[in-house]
Write an enzyme that holds these catalytic residues in place. Structure first.
Site, PDB file in Angstrom:
ATOM      1  N   ARG A   1     -10.387   4.336  -2.569  1.00 22.78           N
ATOM      2  CA  ARG A   1      -9.989   3.638  -1.331  1.00 22.78           C
ATOM      3  C   ARG A   1     -10.248   4.565  -0.133  1.00 22.78           C
ATOM      4  O   ARG A   1      -9.366   5.314   0.292  1.00 22.78           O
ATOM      5  CB  ARG A   1      -8.501   3.282  -1.365  1.00 22.78           C
ATOM      6  CG  ARG A   1      -8.092   2.244  -2.398  1.00 22.78           C
ATOM      7  CD  ARG A   1      -6.587   1.989  -2.275  1.00 22.78           C
ATOM      8  NE  ARG A   1      -6.147   0.810  -2.956  1.00 22.78           N
ATOM      9  CZ  ARG A   1      -5.571   0.791  -4.169  1.00 22.78           C
ATOM     10  NH1 ARG A   1      -5.398   1.915  -4.824  1.00 22.78           N
ATOM     11  NH2 ARG A   1      -5.175  -0.348  -4.694  1.00 22.78           N
TER      12      ARG A   1
ATOM     13  N   ASN B   1      -4.151  -7.288  -6.640  1.00 28.38           N
ATOM     14  CA  ASN B   1      -3.090  -7.156  -5.624  1.00 28.38           C
ATOM     15  C   ASN B   1      -3.265  -8.195  -4.526  1.00 28.38           C
ATOM     16  O   ASN B   1      -2.315  -8.884  -4.135  1.00 28.38           O
ATOM     17  CB  ASN B   1      -3.115  -5.763  -4.992  1.00 28.38           C
ATOM     18  CG  ASN B   1      -2.987  -4.668  -6.015  1.00 28.38           C
ATOM     19  OD1 ASN B   1      -2.514  -4.908  -7.103  1.00 28.38           O
ATOM     20  ND2 ASN B   1      -3.441  -3.470  -5.677  1.00 28.38           N
ATOM     21  N   ASP B   2      -4.489  -8.280  -4.008  1.00 30.09           N
ATOM     22  CA  ASP B   2      -4.736  -9.267  -2.961  1.00 30.09           C
ATOM     23  C   ASP B   2      -4.963 -10.654  -3.558  1.00 30.09           C
ATOM     24  O   ASP B   2      -4.548 -11.656  -2.979  1.00 30.09           O
ATOM     25  CB  ASP B   2      -5.942  -8.856  -2.101  1.00 30.09           C
ATOM     26  CG  ASP B   2      -5.524  -7.872  -1.017  1.00 30.09           C
ATOM     27  OD1 ASP B   2      -4.480  -8.115  -0.390  1.00 30.09           O
ATOM     28  OD2 ASP B   2      -6.220  -6.867  -0.823  1.00 30.09           O
TER      29      ASP B   2
ATOM     30  N   CYS C   1      -9.034  -3.654 -11.017  1.00 32.24           N
ATOM     31  CA  CYS C   1      -8.545  -2.434 -10.360  1.00 32.24           C
ATOM     32  C   CYS C   1      -7.236  -2.661  -9.606  1.00 32.24           C
ATOM     33  O   CYS C   1      -6.712  -1.736  -8.992  1.00 32.24           O
ATOM     34  CB  CYS C   1      -9.600  -1.853  -9.429  1.00 32.24           C
ATOM     35  SG  CYS C   1      -9.964  -2.905  -8.020  1.00 32.24           S
TER      36      CYS C   1
ATOM     37  N   ARG D   1       2.258  -9.552  -0.401  1.00 30.54           N
ATOM     38  CA  ARG D   1       2.439  -8.540  -1.456  1.00 30.54           C
ATOM     39  C   ARG D   1       3.480  -7.485  -1.109  1.00 30.54           C
ATOM     40  O   ARG D   1       3.939  -6.755  -1.983  1.00 30.54           O
ATOM     41  CB  ARG D   1       1.101  -7.885  -1.779  1.00 30.54           C
ATOM     42  CG  ARG D   1       0.501  -7.109  -0.635  1.00 30.54           C
ATOM     43  CD  ARG D   1      -0.963  -6.819  -0.879  1.00 30.54           C
ATOM     44  NE  ARG D   1      -1.185  -5.513  -1.451  1.00 30.54           N
ATOM     45  CZ  ARG D   1      -2.369  -4.963  -1.642  1.00 30.54           C
ATOM     46  NH1 ARG D   1      -3.469  -5.645  -1.333  1.00 30.54           N
ATOM     47  NH2 ARG D   1      -2.521  -3.782  -2.169  1.00 30.54           N
TER      48      ARG D   1
ATOM     49  N   HIS E   1       0.821  -1.216   0.000  1.00 30.05           N
ATOM     50  CA  HIS E   1       0.000   0.000   0.000  1.00 30.05           C
ATOM     51  C   HIS E   1       0.851   1.260   0.000  1.00 30.05           C
ATOM     52  O   HIS E   1       0.444   2.295  -0.519  1.00 30.05           O
ATOM     53  CB  HIS E   1      -0.992  -0.041   1.156  1.00 30.05           C
ATOM     54  CG  HIS E   1      -2.085  -1.028   0.890  1.00 30.05           C
ATOM     55  ND1 HIS E   1      -2.184  -2.222   1.559  1.00 30.05           N
ATOM     56  CD2 HIS E   1      -3.062  -1.030  -0.036  1.00 30.05           C
ATOM     57  CE1 HIS E   1      -3.208  -2.894   1.072  1.00 30.05           C
ATOM     58  NE2 HIS E   1      -3.757  -2.202   0.102  1.00 30.05           N
TER      59      HIS E   1
ATOM     60  N   ARG F   1     -15.390   2.423  -2.436  1.00 32.75           N
ATOM     61  CA  ARG F   1     -15.199   1.163  -1.725  1.00 32.75           C
ATOM     62  C   ARG F   1     -15.302   1.421  -0.221  1.00 32.75           C
ATOM     63  O   ARG F   1     -14.727   2.380   0.286  1.00 32.75           O
ATOM     64  CB  ARG F   1     -13.821   0.578  -2.055  1.00 32.75           C
ATOM     65  CG  ARG F   1     -13.613  -0.762  -1.378  1.00 32.75           C
ATOM     66  CD  ARG F   1     -12.327  -1.402  -1.793  1.00 32.75           C
ATOM     67  NE  ARG F   1     -11.168  -0.757  -1.195  1.00 32.75           N
ATOM     68  CZ  ARG F   1      -9.921  -1.157  -1.400  1.00 32.75           C
ATOM     69  NH1 ARG F   1      -9.670  -2.179  -2.213  1.00 32.75           N
ATOM     70  NH2 ARG F   1      -8.914  -0.540  -0.830  1.00 32.75           N
TER      71      ARG F   1
ATOM     72  N   GLU G   1     -11.138 -10.479  -4.798  1.00 31.60           N
ATOM     73  CA  GLU G   1      -9.713 -10.437  -4.441  1.00 31.60           C
ATOM     74  C   GLU G   1      -9.328 -11.571  -3.498  1.00 31.60           C
ATOM     75  O   GLU G   1      -8.190 -11.643  -3.034  1.00 31.60           O
ATOM     76  CB  GLU G   1      -9.345  -9.074  -3.863  1.00 31.60           C
ATOM     77  CG  GLU G   1     -10.216  -8.602  -2.717  1.00 31.60           C
ATOM     78  CD  GLU G   1      -9.839  -7.211  -2.217  1.00 31.60           C
ATOM     79  OE1 GLU G   1      -8.756  -6.714  -2.546  1.00 31.60           O
ATOM     80  OE2 GLU G   1     -10.644  -6.632  -1.469  1.00 31.60           O
TER      81      GLU G   1
HETATM   82  C1  PEP Z   1      -6.416  -5.154  -4.711  1.00 33.90           C
HETATM   83  O1  PEP Z   1      -6.286  -5.911  -3.743  1.00 33.90           O
HETATM   84  O2  PEP Z   1      -6.092  -5.461  -5.882  1.00 33.90           O
HETATM   85  C2  PEP Z   1      -6.952  -3.794  -4.526  1.00 33.90           C
HETATM   86  C3  PEP Z   1      -7.190  -3.007  -5.543  1.00 33.90           C
HETATM   87  O3  PEP Z   1      -7.154  -3.376  -3.240  1.00 33.90           O
HETATM   88  P1  PEP Z   1      -5.990  -2.832  -2.284  1.00 33.90           P
HETATM   89  O4  PEP Z   1      -4.749  -2.676  -3.132  1.00 33.90           O
HETATM   90  O5  PEP Z   1      -6.448  -1.541  -1.689  1.00 33.90           O
HETATM   91  O6  PEP Z   1      -5.872  -3.921  -1.275  1.00 33.90           O
HETATM   92 MG    MG Z   2      -7.252  -5.451  -1.879  1.00 32.75          MG
END
Ligand code: PEP
Ligand code: MG
Length: 582
Positions: A298, A458-459, A506, A469, A191, A334, A435
């Protein structure tokens, strides 16, 4: 001069004096002293050193009298180190012969000694490096005295070097003074990395150990495009970097000229380009680049910016600002995704319950256990939605029950608002992040109960491949191109197609130009990306046609290794958009 390679997370090249956090939290304002001042500066160094020795001697007698002789001996050893004539002579020589300031000279010499200990290959001796850092800190504290400058009191531009920055720390960086940052830890989709992109600050993470090689105040180049930092660059390197800065600027300008052009493939298939944002102020970054709306807002960063817990009215203000700026284009808000590394340090009730584990009480799980907080946010979204086109999205949904509970609470909130006679929008679309692998596997079932899907790669990658990650040590496993990820995405796209609901991506995967032909070829027509990458992504979209994208997707899906998928896509990008591939 020393070059280190890490993971590029926010593009751009900057150069400035280092502010080193983690090892010490102040910087050296002056690296050199005038020839006339040399003897006075040597005297200033000796006075500071004497003060440090007095301090340590006091600690030694205190520890001996209260804890016993063996504890006092720790400080006796420190005293010996700091009085070592060889070390002291080296510092004085740097001041006299190279005209280094005493702060800069001391920092250099102490760091070199610490490094020697670290390299001895013996755990006990390596730990002594910490003692040396501690001595350096003490000496600098005396030398700098009133001139100590902390992060919150910056007055000049710096580059920040740290072991790690939390998302909260990154969100509160004084942007006007922070040219860029580089960290020892962190991964491509941590993040903190995402925030660097949001703040448009060039950044490199996952560099491994480098802090002991750099002194505060030393000149450092951060190349967030290539993922490189250069400590104490020579003249030739500096001029090379000035050229590459100018070149990068001209590519950016060329790409920005695409702003007015539609986002469509060569055969005129419309691909929606949406922005991922963390702060309402980023709306401008999106509108300036011609975004078709916001695919991911976010909202948890309202909580990570510090200050008091945001009220319903604070949230309405923030959401209205974003919804209002888009003039009818959709803004996907979100709900809170707190926990894991996005930890709300300042807000007591949440700090007590949120988990720092990626597998623990975070995100929608946390919201479902903190109903007052969750309902307050839902009220704010519904009320802000009355003035524009907003959608609600739930994060980290892992089971149908969780989704149903969240939707039920949303209905309760609507009833409350109705009873109170407060203006709000009832038919706000409700979607979910896909995710968690369970959600992708049950996409057919989920598709019956939501208005849209947004794939959070990402998750999804970290949970599918069991690779944190933000941990550079497992960055080799963490790949958007892994065949397991492509199969999960395909599954979600098919489920969406069957129920006729929109599916977007996303996660950071959709901000990486090499994955664009693949995603479009797989049937994704909505990409939600880091605002500063909208022009690049649009350039790729406008360079391909659908049959080409489908062929690329077909070939990539047939490969067995993530590495092969990545190399293949890199090669294809080179053919489609040669300058971006570079
Ligand atoms: C993800 O997990 O891909 C996502 C967009 O959410 P975040 O990066 O805020 O966990
Ligand atoms: Mg996420």
């Amino acid at each position: 001069m020393l070059t280190k390679r890490g993971i590029p997370v926010s593009p751009g090249v900057v150069c400035g004096p280092a502010l080193v956090l983690g090892v010490e939290d102040f910087r050296i304002p002056q690296r050199y002293v005038g020839v006339d001042a040399v003897e006075a500066e040597v005297a200033r160094f000796r006075t500071a050193l004497a003060a440090v020795c007095d301090e340590i001697a006091e600690n030694e007698s205190l520890a001996t009298s209260t804890l016993g002789k063996q504890y006092g001996a720790i400080f006796a050893a420190h005293l010996q180190m700091v009085q070592d004539p060889k070390l002291v002579d080296e510092i004085v020589k740097l001041i006299r012969e190279r005209h280094f300031s005493p702060e800069f000279a001391s920092s250099r010499v102490f760091r070199r000694y610490a490094k020697m200990f670290q390299n001895l290959g013996n755990r006990y001796l390596a730990d002594r490096a910490d003692d040396i850092f501690d001595l350096e800190k003490r000496l600098l504290r005396h030398l700098l005295g009133e001139r100590r400058e902390e992060l919150a009191h910056l007055t000049e531009p710096v580059v920040i070097l740290a072991n790690n920055l939390t998302p909260g720390e990154t969100a509160t960086l004084p942007k006007q003074f922070v040219l860029g940052f580089a960290t020892q830890l962190g991964g491509r989709t941590s993040h903190t990395a995402i925030l660097a992109g949001a703040l448009e600050i060039p950044a490199v993470v996952g560099l491994g150990d480098f802090l002991s090689d750099v002194s505060a105040g030393e000149l450092v180049i951060i190349d967030g495009t290539r993922g490189e930092i250069i400590i104490d660059p020579d003249e030739e390197t500096l001029s090379k970097y000035r050229d590459s800065q100018a070149r990068a600027k001209s590519v950016v300008e060329r790409l920005e000229s695409l702003r007015q052009e539609p986002s469509e493939t060569r055969d005129k298939v419309r691909i929606f380009l949406l922005g991922n944002i963390e702060f309402p102020e980023e709306v401008e970054h999106c509108t300036q680049r011609g975004a078709d709306g916001i695919g991911l807002y976010r909202t948890e960063f309202l909580y990570l910016r510090g200050g008091p817990e945001p009220t319903e009215d604070d949230q309405i203000d923030a959401y209205r600002k974003v919804v209002g700026a888009f003039d009818g284009k959709q803004v996907v808000i979100r709900t809170l995704d707190l926990g894991a590394d996005k930890f709300p340090g300042a807000h007591k009730s949440l700090t007590l319950t949120a988990s720092t584990s990626a597998l623990g009480l975070r995100s929608i799980r946390l919201a479902l256990q903190n109903l007052t907080l969750f309902k307050t946010q839902l009220r704010a979204i519904l009320r802000a939605a009355a003035s524009g086109n907003a959608a609600i999205m739930f994060p980290l949904v892992a089971s149908l029950l969780e989704l149903r509970q969240a939707k039920m609470i949303l209905e309760d909130v609507k009833e409350d608002l109705e009873d109170e006679g407060v203006a709000f929008k009832r038919d706000v679309p409700v979607g979910m992040m896909v995710e968690v692998p369970s959600a992708a596997l049950l996409a057919d079932e989920f598709a019956r109960e939501v208005d849209f899907f947004s794939i959070g790669t990402n998750d999804l990658i970290q949970y599918t491949l069991a690779a944190d990650r933000s941990d550079p040590e497992v960055a080799n496993l963490y790949s958007s191109g892994d065949p397991s990820i492509l199969r999960l995405i395909r599954r979600v796209v098919e489920a969406g197609r069957k129920r006729n609901i929109p599916v977007s991506v996303c996660g950071q995967m959709s901000s990486d130009p090499k994955y664009i032909p693949l995603l479009i070829g797989m049937g994704i027509d909505r990409l939600s990306v880091t605002p500063n990458l909208i022009p690049e992504v649009k350039a790729v979209v406008r360079s391909i046609d659908m049959s080409q994208a489908q062929e690329i997707a077909g070939r990539a899906m047939a490969l067995e290794l993530a590495r092969d998928v990545e190399n293949y896509l890199r090669g294809e990008l080179k053919k489609v958009c040669p300058d971006l591939a570079q």
